[in-house]
Enzyme design. Structure first.
Site, PDB file in Angstrom:
ATOM      1  N   THR A  81       0.824  -1.209   0.000  1.00 16.81           N
ATOM      2  CA  THR A  81       0.000   0.000   0.000  1.00 16.81           C
ATOM      3  C   THR A  81       0.859   1.261   0.000  1.00 16.81           C
ATOM      4  OG1 THR A  81      -1.417   1.316   1.475  1.00 16.81           O
ATOM      5  CG2 THR A  81      -0.094  -0.342   2.525  1.00 16.81           C
ATOM      6  N   TYR A 100      -1.785   0.035  10.205  1.00 19.34           N
ATOM      7  CA  TYR A 100      -2.033  -0.650   8.930  1.00 19.34           C
ATOM      8  C   TYR A 100      -0.808  -0.529   8.026  1.00 19.34           C
ATOM      9  CZ  TYR A 100      -3.679  -1.261   4.150  1.00 19.34           C
ATOM     10  OH  TYR A 100      -3.788  -1.647   2.839  1.00 19.34           O
TER      11      TYR A 100
END
Ligand code: UDP
Length: 316
Positions: free
Chosen positions: A116, A140
């Site tokens: 990501t 995350y």
């Protein structure tokens, strides 16, 4: 030989699974359906299991001859990761290690990882290139960063080669309307606006032209195409690498809301709200490396066209 797709019942994983099957690959979807949907896993075979459970992963590798793994299964809400980090480290981090250990044992050597843009944290330069400093700000992003690091060690020691695909903001849906974005609860901007008549804007005091966060939206089918390209790349024996996947243009939260309202032909009421923890102000990709090396050619470059596919799916 089969391709294992963890999280293949989820949003991006299901699009990749559909594409791989269209291209003639044999796939096995491994999913615990905690956030995915059984009806999305309609291509290839299905194995119900949880990446946190070593026994279940091993059983899957025992049953199927797996040559490569696409690892989508993960929790992926930035805000939730800030309030519940343990959940993120347990699922994302230990889950990936369990999977890699099974690959080690069963001699599967190619790993495509759903990484990501959150690994970059608050970027110093826009657009972001792959060798930009990685300094994630949310659990995350940190969980994904740590896996990228682990992958280097697993390559040196065990010969598992990998491609990290660093997605920017996935959006849109399958134009054939078989699968699309469906999260429960929904936290993502585009589906929230398409589903409702009002939306809260998380932060209007960022240092951006209209004060709201700027993101780079990339069509989920283009992300799926990048996975296919990465798989072929690894199967050709090429070296491990990381690639950004985005369109290279940024849209503010307000611009996205306006475009959604336009596509859906409805009025949207927006309410200013406080910043969401873990959100950097601007994230825009430089994806020239993926275009050059993986020969990736995103087909959807227009935000309106991307949102239109999401709207058609929503109406279906
Ligand atoms: N966002 C917002 N209101 C919402 C959901 C999201 O203002 O109800 C903002 C969010 O803070 C971020 C952008 O929209 O700046 C994109 O967020 P999303 O959750 O869609 O994707 P993420 O960037 O977390 O992957």
């Amino acid at each position: 030989m089969k391709i294992l797709i963890t999280g293949g019942a989820g949003y991006i994983g299901s699009h990749a699974n559909k594409l791989l099957n269209k291209k003639g690959f044999k796939t096995v979807v491994f999913d615990n359906l905690s956030r995915g949907h059984k009806e999305f896993a309609k291509w290839g075979e299905f194995f119900y299991g949880d990446i946190r459970n070593k026994r279940e992963i091993h059983a899957c590798f025992k049953k199927h001859r797996i040559s490569a793994v696409m690892h989508f299964a993960a929790y992926a809400y930035v805000g939730e990761s800030v309030s519940e980090p343990a959940k993120y480290y347990e699922n994302n981090l230990s889950g990936a290690i369990n999977l890699l250990d099974a690959m080690r044992e069963f001699k599967a050597k190619s790993f495509i990882f759903s990484s990501t843009c959150a690994v970059y944290g608050v970027p110093e330069r826009i657009p972001i290139i792959e060798n930009h400093k990685r300094c994630p700000v949310s659990p995350y992003g940190k969980s994904k960063f740590m896996i990228e690091e682990i992958l280097k060690d697993y390559e040196s020691a065990y010969g598992i080669r990998h491609v990290n695909l660093r997605y920017f903001n996935a959006a849109g849906a399958d134009p054939e309307l078989e699968i699309g974005e469906w999260h429960e609860p929904e936290t993502h901007l585009i589906p929230i606006v398409l589903r409702n008549r009002s939306v809260r804007i998380f932060g209007t005091d960022y240092e951006t032209p209209d004060g709201t966060c700027i993101r780079d939206y990339v069509h989920v089918q283009d992300l799926a195409a990048a996975h296919l390209a990465a798989l072929e790349y690894l199967l050709e024996g090429k070296r491990s690498d990381s690639f950004n996947l985005g369109n290279g243009s940024g849209f503010s939260v307000k611009e996205v809301i306006e475009t959604c309202a336009d596509v859906a032909g409805k009025k949207i009421k927006s309410e200013n709200s406080k910043r969401r923890p873990g959100d950097p102000p601007v994230l825009i990709a430089d994806s020239s490396k993926a275009k050059k090396i993986l020969k990736w050619k995103p087909r959807y470059i227009d935000l309106h066209a991307i949102i239109e596919t999401a709207w058609k799916w929503h109406n279906k």
